[in-house]
Design a protein around this motif. Structure first.
Motif, PDB file in Angstrom:
ATOM      1  N   ILE A 316      11.922   1.455  20.088  1.00  0.00           N
ATOM      2  CA  ILE A 316      12.750   1.124  19.049  1.00  0.00           C
ATOM      3  C   ILE A 316      12.051  -0.164  18.833  1.00  0.00           C
ATOM      4  O   ILE A 316      11.520  -0.798  17.588  1.00  0.00           O
ATOM      5  CB  ILE A 316      13.926   1.735  18.933  1.00  0.00           C
ATOM      6  N   GLY A 317      12.511  -1.281  19.864  1.00  0.00           N
ATOM      7  CA  GLY A 317      11.880  -2.562  19.789  1.00  0.00           C
ATOM      8  C   GLY A 317      11.012  -3.211  19.235  1.00  0.00           C
ATOM      9  O   GLY A 317      10.235  -3.390  18.460  1.00  0.00           O
ATOM     10  N   TYR A 318       9.561  -1.951  19.737  1.00  0.00           N
ATOM     11  CA  TYR A 318       8.008  -1.865  19.576  1.00  0.00           C
ATOM     12  C   TYR A 318       8.074  -1.929  17.794  1.00  0.00           C
ATOM     13  O   TYR A 318       7.194  -1.932  17.964  1.00  0.00           O
ATOM     14  CB  TYR A 318       6.921  -1.401  20.688  1.00  0.00           C
ATOM     15  N   ILE A 319       8.704  -1.029  17.949  1.00  0.00           N
ATOM     16  CA  ILE A 319       8.551  -0.370  16.232  1.00  0.00           C
ATOM     17  C   ILE A 319       8.636  -1.215  15.319  1.00  0.00           C
ATOM     18  O   ILE A 319       8.286  -1.763  14.389  1.00  0.00           O
ATOM     19  CB  ILE A 319       9.027   0.990  15.899  1.00  0.00           C
ATOM     20  N   LEU A 320      10.076  -1.666  15.807  1.00  0.00           N
ATOM     21  CA  LEU A 320      10.606  -3.131  14.707  1.00  0.00           C
ATOM     22  C   LEU A 320      10.020  -4.196  14.894  1.00  0.00           C
ATOM     23  O   LEU A 320       9.849  -4.629  14.110  1.00  0.00           O
ATOM     24  CB  LEU A 320      11.742  -3.047  14.311  1.00  0.00           C
ATOM     25  N   TYR A 520      -0.433 -14.268  18.811  1.00  0.00           N
ATOM     26  CA  TYR A 520       0.585 -13.567  19.604  1.00  0.00           C
ATOM     27  C   TYR A 520       1.431 -12.641  19.533  1.00  0.00           C
ATOM     28  O   TYR A 520       2.274 -12.115  20.838  1.00  0.00           O
ATOM     29  CB  TYR A 520       1.439 -14.989  18.890  1.00  0.00           C
ATOM     30  N   LEU A 521       1.466 -11.945  18.063  1.00  0.00           N
ATOM     31  CA  LEU A 521       2.297 -10.562  18.231  1.00  0.00           C
ATOM     32  C   LEU A 521       1.496  -9.524  18.816  1.00  0.00           C
ATOM     33  O   LEU A 521       1.611  -8.381  19.449  1.00  0.00           O
ATOM     34  CB  LEU A 521       2.338 -10.509  16.738  1.00  0.00           C
ATOM     35  N   GLY A 522      -0.549  -9.209  18.257  1.00  0.00           N
ATOM     36  CA  GLY A 522      -1.188  -8.708  19.008  1.00  0.00           C
ATOM     37  C   GLY A 522      -1.192  -8.557  20.739  1.00  0.00           C
ATOM     38  O   GLY A 522      -1.248  -7.243  21.304  1.00  0.00           O
ATOM     39  N   LEU A 523      -1.092  -9.705  21.214  1.00  0.00           N
ATOM     40  CA  LEU A 523      -1.350  -9.416  22.843  1.00  0.00           C
ATOM     41  C   LEU A 523       0.216  -9.182  23.334  1.00  0.00           C
ATOM     42  O   LEU A 523       0.304  -8.326  23.857  1.00  0.00           O
ATOM     43  CB  LEU A 523      -1.833 -11.046  23.310  1.00  0.00           C
ATOM     44  N   THR A 524       0.914  -9.888  21.935  1.00  0.00           N
ATOM     45  CA  THR A 524       3.097  -8.804  22.915  1.00  0.00           C
ATOM     46  C   THR A 524       2.785  -7.392  23.045  1.00  0.00           C
ATOM     47  O   THR A 524       3.229  -6.757  23.643  1.00  0.00           O
ATOM     48  CB  THR A 524       3.535  -9.673  21.744  1.00  0.00           C
ATOM     49  N   LEU A 525       2.363  -6.794  21.360  1.00  0.00           N
ATOM     50  CA  LEU A 525       2.813  -5.443  21.040  1.00  0.00           C
ATOM     51  C   LEU A 525       1.499  -4.727  22.075  1.00  0.00           C
ATOM     52  O   LEU A 525       1.598  -3.772  22.318  1.00  0.00           O
ATOM     53  CB  LEU A 525       2.250  -5.396  20.304  1.00  0.00           C
ATOM     54  N   SER A 526       0.278  -4.967  22.773  1.00  0.00           N
ATOM     55  CA  SER A 526      -0.873  -4.543  23.474  1.00  0.00           C
ATOM     56  C   SER A 526      -0.191  -4.220  24.649  1.00  0.00           C
ATOM     57  O   SER A 526      -0.597  -3.099  25.178  1.00  0.00           O
ATOM     58  CB  SER A 526      -1.817  -5.380  22.949  1.00  0.00           C
ATOM     59  N   LEU A 527       0.432  -5.292  25.342  1.00  0.00           N
ATOM     60  CA  LEU A 527       0.634  -5.301  27.027  1.00  0.00           C
ATOM     61  C   LEU A 527       1.731  -4.349  26.242  1.00  0.00           C
ATOM     62  O   LEU A 527       2.030  -3.473  27.666  1.00  0.00           O
ATOM     63  CB  LEU A 527       1.672  -6.719  26.731  1.00  0.00           C
ATOM     64  N   ARG A 528       2.526  -4.030  25.628  1.00  0.00           N
ATOM     65  CA  ARG A 528       3.927  -2.918  25.508  1.00  0.00           C
ATOM     66  C   ARG A 528       3.438  -1.797  25.620  1.00  0.00           C
ATOM     67  O   ARG A 528       3.328  -0.468  26.270  1.00  0.00           O
ATOM     68  CB  ARG A 528       5.069  -3.361  24.182  1.00  0.00           C
TER      69      ARG A 528
END
Length: 595
Positions: A316-320, A520-528
């Motif tokens: 859910i945190g990932y989607i938000l 910044y956001l792309g690398l964070t969400l890619s790892l998730r």
């Protein structure tokens, strides 16, 4: 921990004073101000547009000083000092607390451990407002403000305060008893069926020593390899370890550069960015961890329930977090960097030159960063590149006049510092903070259930080793590399680099905010995303183990039931035989009586 904290602050007292690049001088008589537009010959310029300068004599030997060694040594000592608190303290709570209360207690400890960073960010916010060399220089001679990219706060002051507090907190530990009373044996009785199903080697406990048995270091070292082999042979623990490392890479990289992201993207000062992280973000994380432990107790989640809960909150945190991509601010308008001199209307990220016809009479350095704000609302890299011919006043009150690049008439003025451009960002920033708080709270809800899953999926004798190895692996493979490669990728979005006193690239002065946000956001969400994919085989293995354990339990119950039924039949047969023999004996007695 206290000694390590003091060592981290040591480089400030070894290296010299901080010197930033500026054309503003502090003088009593303003008529002595030098002209911002130096006159020279083209031969004075190097091929890259920089003024040829002779390195200062103070640079000799500076490059050989490796100040990072002090920081490394200090962090090593701090890590050694933290071990008795975590993970060994967590292991102790799980050993001597009841199963239904262990999650709540660990959630409390995790929550309290998050309160520390709250005060740390607040202290950092306070120190960021203080100039780095306070007490060593006259503050009235400092011509920059905390909102300036060249500003360096008193980073060392927070370490000194934290070192003193840590030293005081160490005093009570000396009065703790050598050993604590163990409230009853909890050995295998506390090991749930789900817990035992993950242990491949049922005899691994023979390598362990009782807590009250004196063992030598060599004996424990010999026992370490078999224990580690047993631990890493647990597939569920191994997958959890991989997921934790990837998730923490994302988390540490995000938290490390979030204040910088707020600074660059929403044009906030470093002090305000740290203050907001401490007052808004971290308390949301603490509340989420405590609520997660409370929910786990109320819902009485088993090991599968804890895994699903942690995965669900993270998803859910990932989607938000995807909505952060829509929260953008336009880059600052800097002539020669984000927009060309010939067209000062729209921001573009093409390669621009800081040199133009309006400043061709001045021989300026392209590497300097001494921004001034023109009357037209455009920021210029330096007074020289703005074409300013004269200046009046001193210090922060310096005003540059006759700036040929600011206006056509050539008599427009400019003031020190960047132009405040916050109209669009001021409207977007509250939404960013609100979404950040909600996302942090939801993700942290799964923190305590995830930690309880780690404790429950291994054999009790291996608990301390599992927690210690987990802490070592995450700090080594996430805590160290994540800030490095996050910083390297973010640096690729830099538009204007500063210059060190002795040459070479310094800190980045301004970023391409659009590229910064995507990186910044792309690398964070890619790892998730990668961690979610790895969770799939983990859930498959976990469900198989649980089904296998259920089948074993059913077969065991049936086997025990059949044995009991056979024993009952034997007892019934014996009883019936005894009744028949008794009846025969009674009949014989009656016949004798009748005879």
């Amino acid at each position: 921990m206290s000694i390590g904290t003091f060592i981290i602050a040591l480089p400030h007292f070894i290296i010299g004073r901080y010197q930033y690049e500026t054309s503003v001088r502090w003088v009593v008589n303003s008529t002595l101000n030098p002209s911002p537009c130096p006159v020279g010959s083209p031969a004075d310029l190097a091929q890259d547009g920089k003024l040829s300068q002779v390195p200062a004599t103070a640079c000799e030997g500076d490059s050989n000083l490796s100040m990072w060694i002090y920081v490394l040594l200090g962090n090593v000592l701090r890590g050694i000092g933290e071990t008795p608190v975590q993970p060994l303290g967590i292991s102790y709570i799980d050993d001597f607390a009841s199963e239904e209360n262990a999650a709540l207690y660990i959630g409390c400890v995790q929550t309290i451990s998050v309160i520390g960073p709250v005060f740390g960010y607040l202290l950092g916010s306070l120190c960021a407002k203080i100039y780095v060399d306070i007490g060593f220089v006259k503050m009235e001679t400092i011509t920059i403000t905390p909102s300036d990219a060249r500003w360096v706060g008193a980073w060392w002051l927070g370490y000194l305060i934290a070192g003193v507090i840590t030293l005081l907190s160490a005093i009570p530990f000396w009065f703790l008893p050598r050993s604590l009373h163990i409230p009853g044996a909890q050995g295998s009785e506390k090991c749930t069926p789900e817990q035992t199903s993950f242990i491949k080697d049922p005899h691994s406990g023979k390598h362990k020593y009782p807590a009250d048995q004196n063992t030598t270091f060599i004996e424990m070292a010999k026992d370490f390899i078999p224990s580690l082999r047993t631990l890493l042979g647990n597939p569920v623990y191994l997958i959890y370890l991989c997921v934790s490392i990837i998730q923490l890479n994302s988390l540490i990289g995000m938290v490390t550069y979030k204040p910088k992201y707020i600074e660059q993207h929403f044009r906030q000062s470093a002090s305000k960015a740290n203050f907001l992280m401490g007052v808004i973000n971290i308390p949301a994380v603490a509340l989420g961890m405590f609520s997660g432990g409370l929910l786990m107790k109320r819902l009485k989640l088993n090991i599968m329930g804890a895994a699903r809960f942690a995965f669900g909150t993270s998803l859910i945190g990932y989607i938000l977090s995807l909505f952060f991509f829509a929260m953008s601010c336009e880059n600052a308008k800097v002539a020669g960097v984000t927009l060309p001199y010939i067209s000062l209307d729209s921001v573009s990220y093409d390669k621009h030159s800081v040199f133009a016809a309006c400043n061709s009479d001045c021989f300026c350095s392209a590497s300097d960063w001494d921004p001034v704000c023109g009357e037209n609302g455009i920021t210029y890299v330096s007074p020289c590149l703005a074409g300013c011919a004269s200046s009046s006043g001193s210090g922060k009150n310096t005003v540059f006049s006759s700036c040929s690049c600011v206006g056509v008439a050539g008599n427009f003025t400019a003031s020190t510092g960047q132009c405040p451009e916050k109209d669009d960002c001021d409207r977007m920033f509250p939404y960013f903070l609100a979404l950040s708080v909600i996302t942090s709270f939801i993700i942290s809800l799964g923190g305590t259930p995830g930690y309880m899953f780690l404790i429950r999926c291994i054999q009790p004798q291996l608990k301390s080793l599992a927690l210690g190895f987990h802490a070592m692996a995450t700090r080594t493979l996430a805590g160290i590399p994540a800030p490095i490669y996050f910083g390297a990728i973010i640096d690729t979005t830099c538009l204007k680099w500063g210059q060190k006193r002795c040459g070479g690239l310094g800190a980045c002065r301004i970023y391409n905010t659009t590229a910064y946000r995507v990186a910044y956001l792309g690398l964070t969400l890619s790892l998730r995303s990668i961690s979610f994919i790895i969770c799939i085989p983990g859930f498959i293995l976990l469900s198989r183990q649980l089904r296998k354990e259920e089948r074993n339990a059913v077969h065991g119950a049936l086997a025990n039931g059949g044995t009991e039924l056979e024993e009952l039949r034997k007892e019934e047969f014996v009883v019936s035989n005894s009744d028949q023999s008794q009846q025969t004996a009674d009949n014989g007695t009656d016949r004798e009586t009748r005879l």
